[in-house]
Design a protein around this motif. Structure first.
Motif, PDB file in Angstrom:
ATOM      1  N   GLY A  17       0.831  -1.172   0.246  1.00 51.06           N
ATOM      2  CA  GLY A  17      -0.039  -0.021   0.053  1.00 51.06           C
ATOM      3  C   GLY A  17       0.805   1.265   0.142  1.00 51.06           C
ATOM      4  N   THR A  47      -5.945  -1.548  -6.048  1.00 46.99           N
ATOM      5  CA  THR A  47      -6.436  -2.050  -4.752  1.00 46.99           C
ATOM      6  C   THR A  47      -7.756  -2.730  -4.924  1.00 46.99           C
ATOM      7  OG1 THR A  47      -7.741  -0.063  -4.599  1.00 46.99           O
ATOM      8  CG2 THR A  47      -5.385  -0.268  -3.710  1.00 46.99           C
ATOM      9  N   GLY A 173       3.400  -2.244  -5.611  1.00 47.48           N
ATOM     10  CA  GLY A 173       2.438  -2.453  -5.075  1.00 47.48           C
ATOM     11  C   GLY A 173       1.064  -2.902  -5.673  1.00 47.48           C
ATOM     12  N   LEU A 177      -0.111  -6.179  -3.253  1.00 47.70           N
ATOM     13  CA  LEU A 177      -1.600  -5.966  -2.963  1.00 47.70           C
ATOM     14  C   LEU A 177      -2.465  -7.208  -3.322  1.00 47.70           C
ATOM     15  CD1 LEU A 177      -2.429  -2.307  -3.697  1.00 47.70           C
ATOM     16  CD2 LEU A 177      -2.234  -3.186  -1.521  1.00 47.70           C
ATOM     17  N   PRO A 214      -6.148  -3.546   1.280  1.00 46.88           N
ATOM     18  CA  PRO A 214      -5.584  -2.735   0.298  1.00 46.88           C
ATOM     19  C   PRO A 214      -5.736  -1.318   0.341  1.00 46.88           C
ATOM     20  CG  PRO A 214      -6.111  -4.615  -0.792  1.00 46.88           C
ATOM     21  CD  PRO A 214      -6.787  -4.759   0.706  1.00 46.88           C
ATOM     22  N   GLU A 215      -7.261  -0.913   0.213  1.00 50.75           N
ATOM     23  CA  GLU A 215      -7.547   0.295   0.320  1.00 50.75           C
ATOM     24  C   GLU A 215      -7.307   0.878   1.559  1.00 50.75           C
ATOM     25  OE1 GLU A 215      -9.352  -2.237  -0.859  1.00 50.75           O
ATOM     26  OE2 GLU A 215     -10.388  -1.506  -2.657  1.00 50.75           O
ATOM     27  N   ALA A 217      -4.802   0.200   3.702  1.00 50.84           N
ATOM     28  CA  ALA A 217      -3.360   0.604   3.755  1.00 50.84           C
ATOM     29  C   ALA A 217      -2.975   1.509   3.163  1.00 50.84           C
ATOM     30  CB  ALA A 217      -2.428  -0.957   3.159  1.00 50.84           C
ATOM     31  N   THR A 218      -3.492   1.604   1.842  1.00 47.63           N
ATOM     32  CA  THR A 218      -3.148   2.712   1.078  1.00 47.63           C
ATOM     33  C   THR A 218      -3.742   4.221   1.602  1.00 47.63           C
ATOM     34  OG1 THR A 218      -3.464   1.569  -1.111  1.00 47.63           O
ATOM     35  CG2 THR A 218      -3.670   3.766  -1.249  1.00 47.63           C
ATOM     36  N   ASN A 234      -9.291   7.423  -3.358  1.00 43.14           N
ATOM     37  CA  ASN A 234      -8.918   5.978  -3.442  1.00 43.14           C
ATOM     38  C   ASN A 234     -10.405   5.187  -3.073  1.00 43.14           C
ATOM     39  OD1 ASN A 234      -7.796   3.407  -3.495  1.00 43.14           O
ATOM     40  ND2 ASN A 234      -7.458   3.627  -1.292  1.00 43.14           N
TER      41      ASN A 234
END
Length: 307
Positions: A17, A47, A173, A177, A214-215, A217-218, A234
């Motif tokens: 992420g 993601t 990334g 992910l 993933p979202e 973490a990002t 995002n």
């Protein structure tokens, strides 16, 4: 072994992420494209890859309800958890970003999806309608990028970052992910089944949360770097792609029946959570820790109600 897979998946997700945010933001600067536009395309697609893989595979394996639960649960978790948890760590200055047009697209996609579900089961016709919406959204994003002026200074970005380094960050990334999510979901699903949870509940909760990591973490990394455009864009972009892209492609693989539970409860929770973003998008309210507490508490209540 299952707990080791969960731990490994979490670690990979955190680093992937961070790598994706670095690559996407610096790519935006090098191309002269606002970070918001990049977050609605590259970051959102990257993601959402786990949701796509899991939804298609679940239909091929004869568990279409898992695909529907995955998307509906992920969209709910994206708003309540992916915005809630980062807000507990740092204030997200959403008043500095403008995602109004994309947010309205997300609401329109959500309403369209609910209408199609009431005419269910979702089939290839539904898929083509959703994919047409995705094409329109991407076309709009490209046109916006072409009309946008030079991007402002983005904190934590390196405008002189070499192309090779940017590509490496993006690749790490986008590859890391889905791998991290796959490891986590593989272990978590076995653990959930050991506790006797049904497929629909697993899709709405455990897998939905797993594919939303993933979202999460990002967005956590974007919040800590004070990149509100990436954080909010995002979530909006991922929710758009979940509905239009993932369900659009998944329903081309096979029909997806819609259980009564989705029509009477889960779809409306998904829409309600999206409407909670109105003060952030249109009223200039920053995403404070109080918001974080409220959003995460709402998700806890939702999970408790379906378990």
């Amino acid at each position: 072994m299952e707990w080791l897979l969960v731990a490994a998946g979490l670690i990979i997700l955190i680093f992937a992420g961070d790598s994706l945010v670095k690559g996407a933001v610096n790519l935006a600067l090098r191309l002269g494209v606002p970070a918001l536009i990049v977050s609605l395309t590259i970051v959102a697609f990257g993601t959402s890859a786990p949701e796509l893989l899991i939804s298609v595979q679940s239909i091929l394996d004869g568990f279409p309800g898992l695909a529907l639960g995955n998307v509906v649960g992920s969209n709910t978790a994206n708003v309540l958890l992916v915005l809630g948890i980062p807000a507990l760590l740092a204030v997200i200055h959403t008043s500095e970003s403008d995602v109004r047009a994309s947010y309205l697209q997300m609401l329109a996609a959500s309403v369209l999806f609910i209408v199609l579900c009431f005419f269910g089961p979702l089939n290839w016709i539904s898929g083509l309608i959703l994919l047409a919406g995705l094409a329109a959204m991407l076309t709009d994003a490209v046109l916006k990028a072409r009309r946008s002026p030079a991007p402002p200074e983005v904190e934590g970005a390196d405008p002189s970052m070499a192309w090779g380094k940017i590509i490496v960050f993006l690749a790490l990334g986008l590859i890391g992910l889905p791998i991290g999510s796959e490891l986590l979901i593989r272990g978590a699903t076995v653990i959930a089944q050991d506790f006797g949870l049904s497929d629909s509940v697993i899709g709405l909760t455990l897998i939905a949360v797993g594919t939303s990591l993933p979202e999460l973490a990002t967005t956590v990394m974007a919040a800590l770097r004070r990149q509100a455009d990436v954080a909010l864009g995002n979530v909006v972009g991922s929710n758009l792609f979940n509905i239009l892209g993932i369900m659009g492609i998944a329903t081309l693989v096979g029909p997806v029946p819609v259980d009564t539970q989705f029509l009477t409860f889960d779809l409306w929770v998904m829409l309600g959570s999206a409407l909670l973003m109105i003060p952030l998008v249109f009223m200039g309210r920053n995403l404070t820790r109080l918001w974080g507490i409220g959003l995460t508490a709402a998700y806890a209540v939702y999970v408790w109600s379906i378990l």
